[in-house]
Design an enzyme around this catalytic site. Structure first.
Site, PDB file in Angstrom:
ATOM      1  N   SER A 139      40.833  35.273  39.935  1.00  0.00           N
ATOM      2  CA  SER A 139      40.029  36.450  39.594  1.00  0.00           C
ATOM      3  C   SER A 139      40.497  36.994  38.259  1.00  0.00           C
ATOM      4  O   SER A 139      41.664  36.819  37.868  1.00  0.00           O
ATOM      5  CB  SER A 139      40.197  37.533  40.665  1.00  0.00           C
ATOM      6  OG  SER A 139      39.663  38.773  40.239  1.00  0.00           O
ATOM      7  N   TYR A 152      45.917  42.562  45.941  1.00  0.00           N
ATOM      8  CA  TYR A 152      45.014  41.457  45.579  1.00  0.00           C
ATOM      9  C   TYR A 152      45.389  40.808  44.250  1.00  0.00           C
ATOM     10  O   TYR A 152      45.504  39.582  44.131  1.00  0.00           O
ATOM     11  CB  TYR A 152      43.592  42.015  45.517  1.00  0.00           C
ATOM     12  CG  TYR A 152      42.506  41.050  45.125  1.00  0.00           C
ATOM     13  CD1 TYR A 152      41.978  40.154  46.056  1.00  0.00           C
ATOM     14  CD2 TYR A 152      41.958  41.068  43.842  1.00  0.00           C
ATOM     15  CE1 TYR A 152      40.948  39.290  45.704  1.00  0.00           C
ATOM     16  CE2 TYR A 152      40.930  40.219  43.492  1.00  0.00           C
ATOM     17  CZ  TYR A 152      40.429  39.326  44.422  1.00  0.00           C
ATOM     18  OH  TYR A 152      39.414  38.476  44.075  1.00  0.00           O
TER      19      TYR A 152
END
Length: 252
Positions: A139, A152
């Site tokens: 990401s 995350y």
């Protein structure tokens, strides 16, 4: 990626979101696609979107023993895996009043170790064939620390580093590795976000961008372009500039 190489793709996290959309898109191109995830229902829904060439295969990627059984079983039934898109992941926003070590451990176990668990049985099979393509779905949140992403973001930064670290060794074995860094995409992972998501992409557009990157053999597949360039610019800023800018952008 040459058309003759388009045989069997395995997508983890294939029951929803980008994984589902990518499975559809690859199947439309003639691939046989195996989709994995923890829940049978969403996998069957994904499979129902194609006539016959998407196959559900339930798997919890955090279970190493299960991953080691799954890869040879998939290949025994469907043939050698040419493309593995290791996409399974989880996301929880973190605030100080919800800071628990278990949440961080869960993210690392699924987002990072889940990828490693799948690579463990994939690599010997691909090395024996001297071919294959691994796509690790990270990401843009892995570029630099962002508010609410403290559980995350580190897992995605670890995946970027993992792909960079393995690239040269794998290429010598005939195996390609890519890291995919999406921005915000309209999926179940983002639907509960209570903050503005700049450059939010529709899932089909994100899957198409990922597929194009896979076919072109890119090492980094990142989208949307404007958001990626903005965050890469932020990545090179000194902290004295970075933190005030992020505070202004996010209001945190």
């Amino acid at each position: 990626m040459d058309k003759q190489q388009r045989r069997l793709a395995w997508i983890t996290g294939g029951g929803t979101g980008i994984g589902r959309a990518l499975a559809q898109s690859l199947a439309a191109d003639g691939w046989q696609v195996v989709v994995s995830g923890r829940r049978q229902g969403p996998l069957e829904e994904t499979a129902a979107l194609a006539v016959s060439n998407i196959h559900p295969w339930p798997l919890d990627v955090s279970d190493l023993a299960a991953a080691r059984k799954a890869v040879p079983a998939i290949e025994a039934k469907h043939g050698p895996i040419s493309l593995a898109v290791l996409n399974a992941g989880m996301y929880s926003s973190i605030k100080l009043d919800t800071f628990k070590a278990e949440t961080f451990a869960d993210h690392m176990q699924v987002n990072y170790q889940g990828v490693v668990n799948c690579m463990d049985p994939l690599l010997p099979a691909m090395r024996a064939r001297k071919q294959g393509h691994l796509v690790l779905v990270a990401s843009v949140a892995g570029y630099r620390g962002l508010p609410l992403a403290s559980a995350y973001g580190p897992t995605k930064a670890a995946l970027i580093n993992l792909a960079e670290s393995l690239k040269y060794m794998l290429e010598k074995e005939g195996i390609r590795i890519s890291v995919c860094n999406p921005g915000f995409v309209e999926t179940p992972l983002t639907e509960n976000n209570k903050f503005p998501m700049p450059f939010l992409m529709q899932v089909d557009d994100a899957a198409l961008a990922m597929k194009r990157g896979i076919y072109s053999g890119k090492f980094e597949i990142a989208f949307p372009t404007r958001f990626v360039l903005l965050l890469k610019f932020f990545r090179i800023l000194p902290y004295t500039l970075y933190f005030p800018i992020i505070k202004k952008f996010t209001g945190r």
